[in-house]
Design a protein around this motif. Sequence first.
Motif, PDB file in Angstrom:
ATOM      1  N   ALA A 165     -81.235  -1.018 -77.290  1.00  0.00           N
ATOM      2  CA  ALA A 165     -81.202  -0.251 -76.738  1.00  0.00           C
ATOM      3  C   ALA A 165     -81.181   1.149 -77.364  1.00  0.00           C
ATOM      4  CB  ALA A 165     -80.724   0.093 -75.004  1.00  0.00           C
ATOM      5  N   ARG A 166     -82.236   2.721 -77.383  1.00  0.00           N
ATOM      6  CA  ARG A 166     -81.881   3.903 -78.325  1.00  0.00           C
ATOM      7  C   ARG A 166     -81.319   4.907 -77.283  1.00  0.00           C
ATOM      8  NH1 ARG A 166     -84.258   5.260 -83.051  1.00  0.00           N
ATOM      9  NH2 ARG A 166     -84.940   2.803 -83.166  1.00  0.00           N
ATOM     10  N   LEU A 167     -80.870   5.193 -77.796  1.00  0.00           N
ATOM     11  CA  LEU A 167     -80.228   7.248 -76.799  1.00  0.00           C
ATOM     12  C   LEU A 167     -81.466   7.605 -76.082  1.00  0.00           C
ATOM     13  CD1 LEU A 167     -77.679   7.681 -75.910  1.00  0.00           C
ATOM     14  CD2 LEU A 167     -77.921   9.502 -77.161  1.00  0.00           C
ATOM     15  N   TRP A 168     -81.600   7.741 -74.745  1.00  0.00           N
ATOM     16  CA  TRP A 168     -82.607   8.933 -74.472  1.00  0.00           C
ATOM     17  C   TRP A 168     -81.824  10.051 -74.427  1.00  0.00           C
ATOM     18  CZ3 TRP A 168     -82.866  11.662 -69.307  1.00  0.00           C
ATOM     19  CH2 TRP A 168     -83.977  12.289 -69.335  1.00  0.00           C
ATOM     20  N   CYS A 169     -80.717  10.193 -73.787  1.00  0.00           N
ATOM     21  CA  CYS A 169     -79.599  11.176 -73.444  1.00  0.00           C
ATOM     22  C   CYS A 169     -78.544  11.246 -72.617  1.00  0.00           C
ATOM     23  CB  CYS A 169     -80.514  12.245 -72.524  1.00  0.00           C
ATOM     24  SG  CYS A 169     -79.877  13.791 -72.464  1.00  0.00           S
ATOM     25  N   VAL A 170     -77.142  11.823 -72.607  1.00  0.00           N
ATOM     26  CA  VAL A 170     -76.239  12.140 -71.967  1.00  0.00           C
ATOM     27  C   VAL A 170     -76.696  12.979 -70.737  1.00  0.00           C
ATOM     28  CG1 VAL A 170     -74.218  12.561 -71.649  1.00  0.00           C
ATOM     29  CG2 VAL A 170     -75.520  11.214 -73.518  1.00  0.00           C
ATOM     30  N   ILE A 171     -76.463  12.509 -68.984  1.00  0.00           N
ATOM     31  CA  ILE A 171     -76.893  13.848 -68.576  1.00  0.00           C
ATOM     32  C   ILE A 171     -75.336  13.710 -67.741  1.00  0.00           C
ATOM     33  CG2 ILE A 171     -79.187  13.330 -67.849  1.00  0.00           C
ATOM     34  CD1 ILE A 171     -79.362  11.208 -66.358  1.00  0.00           C
ATOM     35  N   GLU A 172     -75.669  14.309 -66.361  1.00  0.00           N
ATOM     36  CA  GLU A 172     -74.045  15.281 -65.923  1.00  0.00           C
ATOM     37  C   GLU A 172     -74.395  15.735 -64.519  1.00  0.00           C
ATOM     38  OE1 GLU A 172     -70.872  18.573 -65.960  1.00  0.00           O
ATOM     39  OE2 GLU A 172     -72.368  18.780 -67.519  1.00  0.00           O
ATOM     40  N   ASN A 173     -73.969  14.505 -63.373  1.00  0.00           N
ATOM     41  CA  ASN A 173     -73.792  13.761 -62.462  1.00  0.00           C
ATOM     42  C   ASN A 173     -73.285  14.865 -62.015  1.00  0.00           C
ATOM     43  OD1 ASN A 173     -74.437  13.189 -59.947  1.00  0.00           O
ATOM     44  ND2 ASN A 173     -71.815  12.159 -60.265  1.00  0.00           N
ATOM     45  N   ARG A 174     -74.311  16.034 -60.650  1.00  0.00           N
ATOM     46  CA  ARG A 174     -73.321  17.051 -60.022  1.00  0.00           C
ATOM     47  C   ARG A 174     -73.161  16.704 -58.821  1.00  0.00           C
ATOM     48  NH1 ARG A 174     -75.795  22.784 -62.592  1.00  0.00           N
ATOM     49  NH2 ARG A 174     -74.979  22.130 -65.050  1.00  0.00           N
TER      50      ARG A 174
END
Length: 268
Positions: free
Chosen positions: A78-87
């Motif tokens: 698996a290739r990193l897409w993005c780190v996202i923040e859950n608000r």
Amino acid sequence: MTLTLSPILLDAGIDLSDAIVIRHAYVREHEDSGLPGIHADSTTAEILEYTRNQSTQRFPNVPPRFWIVFIKEGGDQARLWCVIENRGEISNDGQCRIFDLVESEHMADLRGRLVIGWSSPRAWWMHASTAASNPVMGIADAEPVPFPGFDRLVLDHAKLQAVMREHRYASWRTALGSVVGIYLITDTSDGRQYVGKADGAESIRQRWGTYATNGHGGNVELRNLQPASFRFSLLRVFDPATPTPEIDAAESHFKVALDTRRHGLNRN
């Protein structure tokens, strides 16, 4: 010794107890919600929208702050897409939950580059503390970022650190190492400015390198300020062979023009 995901997450400042790792696969529609899936040409907005819709049955009751999102690649990788923040959760109809998600700058330099092993084909998410042992299969070279030009250069402190450290900014370091000159630091928290210079044997790259390292560059005026609020730009550049008095005169001119002695951060 095999490199795992754990030190990469910790180096990025991500608390393993406050994160999950997700692996998306290309599908026609979302398995749980029936919403459109993602494909190789999906935009960032489409992948983010796909991620923010989750089932009430197959997802953590209280999802953590950070979601590290990968895209399935070549079987068990698996290739990193993005780190996202859950608000936080913004709706729940009993079957589908929708979350307020935003892109995070955590691990931004590894987007599209970091590839990990994923040995559990049926697991599409796991706690970061579990995924931490997943092996790193590779980290691709970063795509070079073109140097924008001396008159278009505006960097916050985090970007300055990246420029001084990352391979993709190699051409920027070469350019900054070829000139001396006058620079401006703006404290964006209150608008005060500092005019500085790099001259003699010290290039702009060398001078700014000290700011990247300690935040204040040895300047008394900046020692007690927060470098995270600093913005760096160039006022004028010179060939390194330029006589020092000419550079001094330019520095003095900009201190007067910008009034940085009375209303800024310069003491002399």
